[in-house]
Scaffold this motif. Sequence first.
Motif, PDB file in Angstrom:
ATOM      1  N   LEU A  46     -26.325 -50.045   8.791  1.00 46.48           N
ATOM      2  CA  LEU A  46     -26.403 -49.171   7.538  1.00 46.48           C
ATOM      3  C   LEU A  46     -26.872 -47.919   7.779  1.00 46.48           C
ATOM      4  O   LEU A  46     -26.758 -46.902   7.270  1.00 46.48           O
ATOM      5  CB  LEU A  46     -27.356 -49.958   6.616  1.00 46.48           C
ATOM      6  CG  LEU A  46     -26.902 -51.181   5.954  1.00 46.48           C
ATOM      7  CD1 LEU A  46     -27.902 -52.069   5.140  1.00 46.48           C
ATOM      8  CD2 LEU A  46     -25.623 -51.022   5.187  1.00 46.48           C
ATOM      9  N   ALA A  47     -27.978 -47.711   8.970  1.00 48.61           N
ATOM     10  CA  ALA A  47     -28.687 -46.425   9.294  1.00 48.61           C
ATOM     11  C   ALA A  47     -27.381 -45.718  10.087  1.00 48.61           C
ATOM     12  O   ALA A  47     -27.289 -44.383   9.612  1.00 48.61           O
ATOM     13  CB  ALA A  47     -29.739 -46.586  10.306  1.00 48.61           C
ATOM     14  N   GLU A  68     -24.362 -45.760   9.571  1.00 46.17           N
ATOM     15  CA  GLU A  68     -23.259 -45.650   8.376  1.00 46.17           C
ATOM     16  C   GLU A  68     -23.757 -44.455   7.611  1.00 46.17           C
ATOM     17  O   GLU A  68     -22.973 -43.655   7.070  1.00 46.17           O
ATOM     18  CB  GLU A  68     -22.979 -46.679   7.731  1.00 46.17           C
ATOM     19  CG  GLU A  68     -22.144 -46.434   6.606  1.00 46.17           C
ATOM     20  CD  GLU A  68     -21.592 -47.807   5.720  1.00 46.17           C
ATOM     21  OE1 GLU A  68     -21.529 -47.654   4.587  1.00 46.17           O
ATOM     22  OE2 GLU A  68     -21.437 -49.012   6.429  1.00 46.17           O
ATOM     23  N   PHE A  69     -25.204 -44.391   7.141  1.00 43.68           N
ATOM     24  CA  PHE A  69     -25.730 -43.264   6.556  1.00 43.68           C
ATOM     25  C   PHE A  69     -25.710 -42.206   7.277  1.00 43.68           C
ATOM     26  O   PHE A  69     -25.439 -41.114   6.423  1.00 43.68           O
ATOM     27  CB  PHE A  69     -27.085 -43.863   6.070  1.00 43.68           C
ATOM     28  CG  PHE A  69     -27.811 -43.041   5.270  1.00 43.68           C
ATOM     29  CD1 PHE A  69     -27.920 -43.301   3.853  1.00 43.68           C
ATOM     30  CD2 PHE A  69     -28.618 -41.963   5.768  1.00 43.68           C
ATOM     31  CE1 PHE A  69     -28.709 -42.259   2.859  1.00 43.68           C
ATOM     32  CE2 PHE A  69     -29.405 -41.072   4.833  1.00 43.68           C
ATOM     33  CZ  PHE A  69     -29.309 -41.279   3.484  1.00 43.68           C
ATOM     34  N   HIS A 125     -22.609 -39.821   7.026  1.00 35.93           N
ATOM     35  CA  HIS A 125     -22.667 -39.013   5.835  1.00 35.93           C
ATOM     36  C   HIS A 125     -23.649 -38.032   5.737  1.00 35.93           C
ATOM     37  O   HIS A 125     -23.520 -37.278   4.747  1.00 35.93           O
ATOM     38  CB  HIS A 125     -22.396 -40.066   4.567  1.00 35.93           C
ATOM     39  CG  HIS A 125     -21.310 -41.172   4.846  1.00 35.93           C
ATOM     40  ND1 HIS A 125     -19.870 -40.645   4.867  1.00 35.93           N
ATOM     41  CD2 HIS A 125     -21.347 -42.354   5.302  1.00 35.93           C
ATOM     42  CE1 HIS A 125     -19.173 -41.784   5.007  1.00 35.93           C
ATOM     43  NE2 HIS A 125     -19.967 -42.619   5.221  1.00 35.93           N
ATOM     44  N   HIS A 126     -25.048 -38.239   5.861  1.00 37.53           N
ATOM     45  CA  HIS A 126     -25.969 -37.460   5.554  1.00 37.53           C
ATOM     46  C   HIS A 126     -26.780 -37.089   6.764  1.00 37.53           C
ATOM     47  O   HIS A 126     -26.437 -37.647   8.049  1.00 37.53           O
ATOM     48  CB  HIS A 126     -27.032 -38.305   4.696  1.00 37.53           C
ATOM     49  CG  HIS A 126     -26.241 -38.893   3.531  1.00 37.53           C
ATOM     50  ND1 HIS A 126     -25.838 -38.297   2.424  1.00 37.53           N
ATOM     51  CD2 HIS A 126     -25.847 -40.280   3.228  1.00 37.53           C
ATOM     52  CE1 HIS A 126     -25.388 -38.901   1.389  1.00 37.53           C
ATOM     53  NE2 HIS A 126     -25.207 -40.049   2.059  1.00 37.53           N
ATOM     54  N   GLN A 147     -32.355 -36.466   5.341  1.00 41.73           N
ATOM     55  CA  GLN A 147     -32.382 -37.528   4.103  1.00 41.73           C
ATOM     56  C   GLN A 147     -32.300 -38.950   4.608  1.00 41.73           C
ATOM     57  O   GLN A 147     -32.991 -39.856   3.834  1.00 41.73           O
ATOM     58  CB  GLN A 147     -30.636 -37.358   3.725  1.00 41.73           C
ATOM     59  CG  GLN A 147     -30.442 -38.333   2.444  1.00 41.73           C
ATOM     60  CD  GLN A 147     -31.229 -37.656   1.115  1.00 41.73           C
ATOM     61  OE1 GLN A 147     -31.537 -36.447   1.143  1.00 41.73           O
ATOM     62  NE2 GLN A 147     -31.576 -38.568   0.444  1.00 41.73           N
ATOM     63  N   TYR A 148     -32.025 -39.148   5.955  1.00 43.25           N
ATOM     64  CA  TYR A 148     -32.616 -40.359   6.345  1.00 43.25           C
ATOM     65  C   TYR A 148     -34.080 -40.762   6.482  1.00 43.25           C
ATOM     66  O   TYR A 148     -34.552 -41.690   5.975  1.00 43.25           O
ATOM     67  CB  TYR A 148     -31.912 -40.765   7.775  1.00 43.25           C
ATOM     68  CG  TYR A 148     -32.101 -41.955   8.380  1.00 43.25           C
ATOM     69  CD1 TYR A 148     -31.593 -43.161   7.804  1.00 43.25           C
ATOM     70  CD2 TYR A 148     -32.727 -42.232   9.550  1.00 43.25           C
ATOM     71  CE1 TYR A 148     -31.553 -44.524   8.221  1.00 43.25           C
ATOM     72  CE2 TYR A 148     -33.029 -43.508  10.122  1.00 43.25           C
ATOM     73  CZ  TYR A 148     -32.493 -44.419   9.469  1.00 43.25           C
ATOM     74  OH  TYR A 148     -32.646 -45.772  10.164  1.00 43.25           O
ATOM     75  N   THR A 177     -35.516 -41.589   3.251  1.00 47.36           N
ATOM     76  CA  THR A 177     -35.089 -42.962   2.699  1.00 47.36           C
ATOM     77  C   THR A 177     -35.932 -43.890   3.803  1.00 47.36           C
ATOM     78  O   THR A 177     -36.554 -44.786   2.838  1.00 47.36           O
ATOM     79  CB  THR A 177     -33.604 -42.949   3.320  1.00 47.36           C
ATOM     80  OG1 THR A 177     -32.717 -42.521   2.685  1.00 47.36           O
ATOM     81  CG2 THR A 177     -33.041 -44.638   2.969  1.00 47.36           C
TER      82      THR A 177
END
Length: 80
Positions: free
Chosen positions: A53-54, A56-57, A60-61, A65-66, A69
């Motif tokens: 998930l990281a 993938e995130f 896109h960002h 932003q991570y 999160t």
Amino acid sequence: MRDLRVRTPLAIDRVGTWATALAARLTGDPQSKVEQAYRLVYGRPPDSEESRLALEFLGHHGWAQYARTLISSNEFLFVD
């Protein structure tokens, strides 16, 4: 009650500064950087789903932003 943990201008600025410092500290490929970030923030490595998930995130960002999160998570905010 509104949730303002990382939404105030000061918090956003501080997280951005922290994310820049974090990104500068991390080395290696994206997977290695995610593992290092997890160890710094949570004191443990990510499991396989968290890593997936990281990555993938991050596709896109950006790191700022991570980082927001990571420190907005219940795991960071509350101790069991």
